[in-house]
Design a protein around this motif. Structure first.
Motif, short mmCIF file in Angstrom:
data_model
loop_
_atom_site.label_atom_id
_atom_site.label_comp_id
_atom_site.label_asym_id
_atom_site.label_seq_id
_atom_site.Cartn_x
_atom_site.Cartn_y
_atom_site.Cartn_z
N ASP A 67 0.65 -1.24 -0.11
CA ASP A 67 0.05 0.10 -0.02
C ASP A 67 0.82 1.20 -0.04
O ASP A 67 1.90 1.33 0.66
CB ASP A 67 -0.81 0.00 1.31
N SER A 68 0.28 2.45 -0.60
CA SER A 68 0.99 3.78 -0.58
C SER A 68 0.70 4.26 0.55
O SER A 68 -0.19 3.86 1.41
CB SER A 68 0.52 4.23 -1.74
N ASN A 95 9.29 -10.74 2.73
CA ASN A 95 8.12 -9.99 3.45
C ASN A 95 8.92 -8.79 3.97
O ASN A 95 9.15 -8.78 5.15
CB ASN A 95 7.71 -10.88 4.36
N LEU A 96 9.01 -7.69 3.01
CA LEU A 96 9.84 -6.60 3.46
C LEU A 96 8.89 -5.28 3.21
O LEU A 96 8.38 -5.34 2.32
CB LEU A 96 11.02 -6.68 2.81
N PRO A 97 9.37 -4.21 4.11
CA PRO A 97 8.26 -3.19 4.00
C PRO A 97 8.42 -2.34 2.58
O PRO A 97 7.36 -2.05 2.30
CB PRO A 97 8.71 -2.33 5.27
N PRO A 115 6.50 2.22 4.20
CA PRO A 115 5.06 2.45 5.15
C PRO A 115 5.36 2.20 6.50
O PRO A 115 4.42 2.55 7.40
CB PRO A 115 4.12 1.33 4.46
N ALA A 116 6.65 1.85 6.91
CA ALA A 116 7.01 1.67 8.47
C ALA A 116 7.29 2.76 9.02
O ALA A 116 7.18 3.99 8.62
CB ALA A 116 7.99 0.61 8.64
N ASP A 117 6.89 2.48 10.37
CA ASP A 117 7.29 3.61 11.32
C ASP A 117 8.88 3.85 11.77
O ASP A 117 8.84 4.97 12.47
CB ASP A 117 6.50 3.39 12.67
N GLN A 144 12.94 7.38 4.89
CA GLN A 144 12.54 7.82 6.20
C GLN A 144 11.26 7.21 6.58
O GLN A 144 10.48 6.67 5.45
CB GLN A 144 12.40 9.24 6.26
N PRO A 145 10.63 7.31 7.65
CA PRO A 145 9.54 6.63 8.09
C PRO A 145 8.35 7.11 7.13
O PRO A 145 8.19 8.43 7.28
CB PRO A 145 9.43 6.81 9.64
N ARG A 146 7.41 6.29 6.84
CA ARG A 146 6.45 6.66 5.96
C ARG A 146 6.83 7.62 4.76
O ARG A 146 6.33 8.66 4.54
CB ARG A 146 5.21 7.08 6.88
#
Length: 398
Positions: A67-68, A95-97, A115-117, A144-146
């Motif tokens: 997902d974006s 299975n990577l972000p 998409p990770a924090d 960077q995060p998101r």
């Protein structure tokens, strides 16, 4: 091997057998004597590296893109180094972000999204152009995060500030891109379509989550202005030409291809244009018509132009220009034939007279006796120095 067989069949049709055999031998050698780079290979390099690999069965597996995101983010970039390429066994899916988020063929860039924090470092990852069989390794690129990272497939191997440029390009005919980690796992795969319009990217609609043709948004949240393809160009309208005693016709009826809408004032047609499918025209004077087709969920078609010359048959060649009259004559500080101050001294006055404002137009060209030769979109701008102050002005049409 299947790819090499296909290559052999295509080459055999065009080349002597001896040359084809030589090509096949070279192709087999390039597919076998390869190994995946290790951390030392990447760490020892200080500049971007490109490899040529065999597609074979290396990239048979794929995963759906993630997902974006809902917020923009910053990115820092770095490059990795060259190494030998992979062997030809199938690769597992990781299975990577980090995921592909947008592809813009017209400007040759692809956008990755995290998409990770937490921040994600792409060290050791490879971006693979399947059509050309090329890999490119990241060294110290952090998303960077998101956040987002736009990578330019510009045909040059360079890092310019935060911009990463890869030495291969996207295909106008569509293709596949893969993101692979250092464990030879596929992090993501995208199959992008052939270029439809140079103004649209292939990206995820932030509302529906579906891939579609959308307005490009590099390094930021994806647009929700997306389209399911483009409506086809209108057909069935009478051709441009000379009509001695007037001309009557009906616009083609609404169909599964959409609704035709037209303007007679020079403006480009919109979904609100007054003349639409089924309207009857009864022309008694020379008229310029601009029409496009509109279909729900689709980008409007390219506009077409018709010039109907009514009455006396002209003997000289004719250039018929359709243009938004407001942009040409009335727009403050922009119209090509308007000065904002009224000061007509050479080199002064401001407004469209003395700017490089460009106005989109459409042209119909007729040879003598109203023999219509071609119709094409173009742009017009004022040209010259002090001649701009005169009522008649020099222009450039390109």
């Amino acid at each position: 091997m299947k790819k090499l067989t296909n290559m052999f069949v295509r080459a055999r049709r065009a080349l002597p057998l001896q040359i084809v055999v030589l090509i096949l031998i070279i192709g087999v050698i390039s597919c076998t004597d390869k190994s995946w780079p290790d951390e030392e290979d990447i760490a020892s390099s200080s500049s971007g590296g490109i490899l040529n690999i065999s597609s074979g069965s290396v990239l048979d597996n794929s995963s759906s893109s993630g997902d974006s995101g809902s917020s923009s983010g910053s990115s820092s970039s770095g490059t990795g180094g060259p190494s030998s390429s992979s062997s030809a066994e199938a690769l597992p899916i990781a299975n990577l972000p980090v995921k592909f988020n947008e592809v813009f063929i017209a400007s040759n860039w692809v956008e990755l999204y995290n998409p990770a924090d937490t921040a994600f470092n792409l060290r050791g990852y490879a971006l693979i152009n399947h059509a050309e069989g090329n890999l490119w390794f990241f060294d110290n690129a952090t998303i960077q995060p998101r956040g987002y990272l736009t990578v330019f497939l510009s045909g040059t191997n360079a890092v310019r500030g935060d911009s990463i440029h890869l030495p291969f390009q996207l295909s106008r005919m569509g293709g596949d891109l893969y993101l692979m980690n250092s464990q030879r796992e596929i992090a993501d795969h995208i199959e992008y379509p052939a270029e439809t319009l140079p103004t649209l990217s292939f990206s995820k609609n932030i509302t529906t989550g579906q891939w579609a043709l959308c307005r490009p948004t590099p390094n930021s949240q994806n647009s929700n202005e997306c389209y399911n393809g483009q409506a086809s160009v209108p057909t069935g309208l009478p051709p441009s030409g000379h009509y001695a005693s007037g001309h009557s016709f009906i616009l083609p009826a609404e169909s599964s291809n959409g609704t035709i809408r037209c303007e007679t004032n020079g403006n480009a047609p919109t979904a609100n244009s007054p003349f639409q499918s089924g309207h009857q025209f009864n022309l008694t004077a020379t008229t310029v018509l601009r029409c496009a087709q509109f279909r729900a969920g689709a980008l409007p078609s390219e506009a077409i132009m018709r010039t109907y010359i009514i009455g006396r048959l002209p003997s000289l060649p004719i250039v018929s220009i359709a243009v938004d009259p407001w942009r040409m004559f009335d727009a403050p500080n922009q119209a090509l034939y308007r000065s904002s101050t009224g000061n007509l001294n050479c080199g002064g006055g401001g407004g469209g007279f003395y700017t490089d404002s460009i106005v989109p137009i459409h042209l119909d060209f007729f040879e003598s006796n109203a023999d219509h030769k071609w119709s094409h979109g173009a742009e017009i701008k004022i040209h010259g120095g002090c001649s701009r102050m005169h009522p008649k002005k020099s222009v450039i049409i390109s």
